[in-house]
Each structure stands twice: as C-alpha cells, then as structure tokens.
Design a protein around this motif. Sequence first.
Motif, PDB file in Angstrom:
ATOM      1  N   PHE A  52       8.427   6.113   2.593  1.00  0.00           N
ATOM      2  CA  PHE A  52       7.626   6.512   1.445  1.00  0.00           C
ATOM      3  C   PHE A  52       8.055   5.746   0.198  1.00  0.00           C
ATOM      4  CE2 PHE A  52       7.112   9.130  -2.352  1.00  0.00           C
ATOM      5  CZ  PHE A  52       5.751   9.392  -2.314  1.00  0.00           C
ATOM      6  N   ASP A  53       9.370   5.664  -0.036  1.00  0.00           N
ATOM      7  CA  ASP A  53       9.880   4.967  -1.219  1.00  0.00           C
ATOM      8  C   ASP A  53       9.538   3.480  -1.189  1.00  0.00           C
ATOM      9  OD1 ASP A  53      10.891   7.307  -2.262  1.00  0.00           O
ATOM     10  OD2 ASP A  53      12.925   6.976  -1.496  1.00  0.00           O
ATOM     11  N   VAL A  54       9.598   2.861  -0.012  1.00  0.00           N
ATOM     12  CA  VAL A  54       9.241   1.440   0.110  1.00  0.00           C
ATOM     13  C   VAL A  54       7.772   1.247  -0.242  1.00  0.00           C
ATOM     14  CG1 VAL A  54       8.886  -0.431   1.783  1.00  0.00           C
ATOM     15  CG2 VAL A  54      11.041   0.833   1.764  1.00  0.00           C
ATOM     16  N   GLN A  55       6.907   2.074   0.310  1.00  0.00           N
ATOM     17  CA  GLN A  55       5.477   1.934   0.029  1.00  0.00           C
ATOM     18  C   GLN A  55       5.153   2.239  -1.431  1.00  0.00           C
ATOM     19  OE1 GLN A  55       3.099   0.584   1.943  1.00  0.00           O
ATOM     20  NE2 GLN A  55       4.864   0.117   3.233  1.00  0.00           N
ATOM     21  N   ARG A  56       5.880   3.161  -2.017  1.00  0.00           N
ATOM     22  CA  ARG A  56       5.691   3.480  -3.446  1.00  0.00           C
ATOM     23  C   ARG A  56       6.047   2.273  -4.301  1.00  0.00           C
ATOM     24  NH1 ARG A  56       8.733   6.182  -7.724  1.00  0.00           N
ATOM     25  NH2 ARG A  56       7.228   7.291  -9.017  1.00  0.00           N
ATOM     26  N   ALA A  57       7.153   1.593  -3.965  1.00  0.00           N
ATOM     27  CA  ALA A  57       7.567   0.408  -4.709  1.00  0.00           C
ATOM     28  C   ALA A  57       6.528  -0.706  -4.566  1.00  0.00           C
ATOM     29  CB  ALA A  57       8.937  -0.071  -4.225  1.00  0.00           C
ATOM     30  N   VAL A  58       5.987  -0.869  -3.362  1.00  0.00           N
ATOM     31  CA  VAL A  58       4.942  -1.878  -3.143  1.00  0.00           C
ATOM     32  C   VAL A  58       3.726  -1.550  -3.996  1.00  0.00           C
ATOM     33  CG1 VAL A  58       3.315  -2.794  -1.430  1.00  0.00           C
ATOM     34  CG2 VAL A  58       5.728  -2.516  -0.841  1.00  0.00           C
ATOM     35  N   LEU A  60       3.614   0.181  -6.790  1.00  0.00           N
ATOM     36  CA  LEU A  60       3.910  -0.045  -8.204  1.00  0.00           C
ATOM     37  C   LEU A  60       3.839  -1.530  -8.555  1.00  0.00           C
ATOM     38  CD1 LEU A  60       6.823   2.489  -8.809  1.00  0.00           C
ATOM     39  CD2 LEU A  60       4.487   2.631  -9.659  1.00  0.00           C
ATOM     40  N   ARG A  61       4.399  -2.392  -7.691  1.00  0.00           N
ATOM     41  CA  ARG A  61       4.323  -3.842  -7.930  1.00  0.00           C
ATOM     42  C   ARG A  61       2.876  -4.325  -7.914  1.00  0.00           C
ATOM     43  NH1 ARG A  61       8.708  -4.012  -4.383  1.00  0.00           N
ATOM     44  NH2 ARG A  61       7.388  -4.808  -2.722  1.00  0.00           N
ATOM     45  N   THR A  62       2.102  -3.808  -6.978  1.00  0.00           N
ATOM     46  CA  THR A  62       0.692  -4.186  -6.885  1.00  0.00           C
ATOM     47  C   THR A  62      -0.062  -3.747  -8.134  1.00  0.00           C
ATOM     48  OG1 THR A  62       0.802  -3.989  -4.481  1.00  0.00           O
ATOM     49  CG2 THR A  62      -1.388  -3.962  -5.468  1.00  0.00           C
ATOM     50  N   ARG A  63       0.211  -2.551  -8.608  1.00  0.00           N
ATOM     51  CA  ARG A  63      -0.446  -2.051  -9.814  1.00  0.00           C
ATOM     52  C   ARG A  63      -0.090  -2.919 -11.022  1.00  0.00           C
ATOM     53  NH1 ARG A  63       0.741   3.842 -10.607  1.00  0.00           N
ATOM     54  NH2 ARG A  63      -0.792   4.024  -8.958  1.00  0.00           N
ATOM     55  N   GLU A  64       1.180  -3.313 -11.132  1.00  0.00           N
ATOM     56  CA  GLU A  64       1.594  -4.180 -12.240  1.00  0.00           C
ATOM     57  C   GLU A  64       0.868  -5.523 -12.185  1.00  0.00           C
ATOM     58  OE1 GLU A  64       5.810  -4.387 -11.742  1.00  0.00           O
ATOM     59  OE2 GLU A  64       6.143  -2.394 -12.596  1.00  0.00           O
ATOM     60  N   LYS A  65       0.753  -6.102 -10.996  1.00  0.00           N
ATOM     61  CA  LYS A  65       0.046  -7.373 -10.844  1.00  0.00           C
ATOM     62  C   LYS A  65      -1.429  -7.217 -11.189  1.00  0.00           C
ATOM     63  CE  LYS A  65       3.076  -9.426  -7.363  1.00  0.00           C
ATOM     64  NZ  LYS A  65       3.180  -9.923  -5.982  1.00  0.00           N
ATOM     65  N   LEU A  66      -2.041  -6.123 -10.744  1.00  0.00           N
ATOM     66  CA  LEU A  66      -3.440  -5.868 -11.046  1.00  0.00           C
ATOM     67  C   LEU A  66      -3.662  -5.745 -12.548  1.00  0.00           C
ATOM     68  CD1 LEU A  66      -6.346  -5.216 -10.221  1.00  0.00           C
ATOM     69  CD2 LEU A  66      -5.649  -2.823  -9.981  1.00  0.00           C
ATOM     70  N   GLU A  67      -2.805  -5.015 -13.226  1.00  0.00           N
ATOM     71  CA  GLU A  67      -2.942  -4.855 -14.675  1.00  0.00           C
ATOM     72  C   GLU A  67      -2.795  -6.196 -15.388  1.00  0.00           C
ATOM     73  OE1 GLU A  67      -0.051  -1.839 -15.565  1.00  0.00           O
ATOM     74  OE2 GLU A  67      -1.364  -0.225 -14.866  1.00  0.00           O
ATOM     75  N   ALA A  68      -1.860  -7.037 -14.917  1.00  0.00           N
ATOM     76  CA  ALA A  68      -1.689  -8.361 -15.517  1.00  0.00           C
ATOM     77  C   ALA A  68      -2.931  -9.216 -15.282  1.00  0.00           C
ATOM     78  CB  ALA A  68      -0.453  -9.042 -14.935  1.00  0.00           C
ATOM     79  N   LEU A  69      -3.491  -9.163 -14.094  1.00  0.00           N
ATOM     80  CA  LEU A  69      -4.705  -9.927 -13.802  1.00  0.00           C
ATOM     81  C   LEU A  69      -5.896  -9.417 -14.611  1.00  0.00           C
ATOM     82  CD1 LEU A  69      -4.382 -10.363  -9.931  1.00  0.00           C
ATOM     83  CD2 LEU A  69      -4.249 -12.173 -11.667  1.00  0.00           C
TER      84      LEU A  69
END
Length: 84
Positions: A52-58, A60-69
């Motif tokens: 669960f923690d691994v997928q949560r971190a993934v 969060l990283r994806t959300r950060e990249k999406l917001e930057a894009l």
Amino acid sequence: MIDVRNIDELARRLAELVPPGLNAAGQDLANNFKDTLRAGLRRMDLVTREEFDVQRAVLLRTREKLEALEARVAELEQRPASDE
C-alpha cells in the motif's frame, strides 16, 4: 501480510467470551477462531501495508508530475501565437 499478533489477540478475546462452564474447550475455541479469522482475511485479497505504501508513493509522484505538466500546458497556452 496480516499481523498475526492482532489475530491472536482477537481470537483470545473471543475465547474469553465463552461461558465459564466451557473453559475446558477455551483453547480449542481460540485456535478455531484464529483459523477462521485467518481464512476469512485471506479470502479478502488484502494488500500488505508495504504494498500500500509503495503504491501511495507512486501515486504521489504521478500527481506531482501531472500538476507540473498541467502548469506547463497552462503556461504554453498563455503565450501569444507569435512566440511559438
């Protein structure tokens, strides 16, 4: 994996609810409770906390990249057509 200590504790507490006259069967009941709880939890197809923690971190990283894009696209859309 399911924390066995929590299952053992729950099974012990369930066994304590057995009427006093049936204390001789208490350990057998506790073992049966444990087995039943473990089997039920296995059927639920749960993920471990680590997974669960691994997928949560993934996520969060994806959300950060999406917001930057999204910010970059908005910036590019604001530029006049002659700058492109």
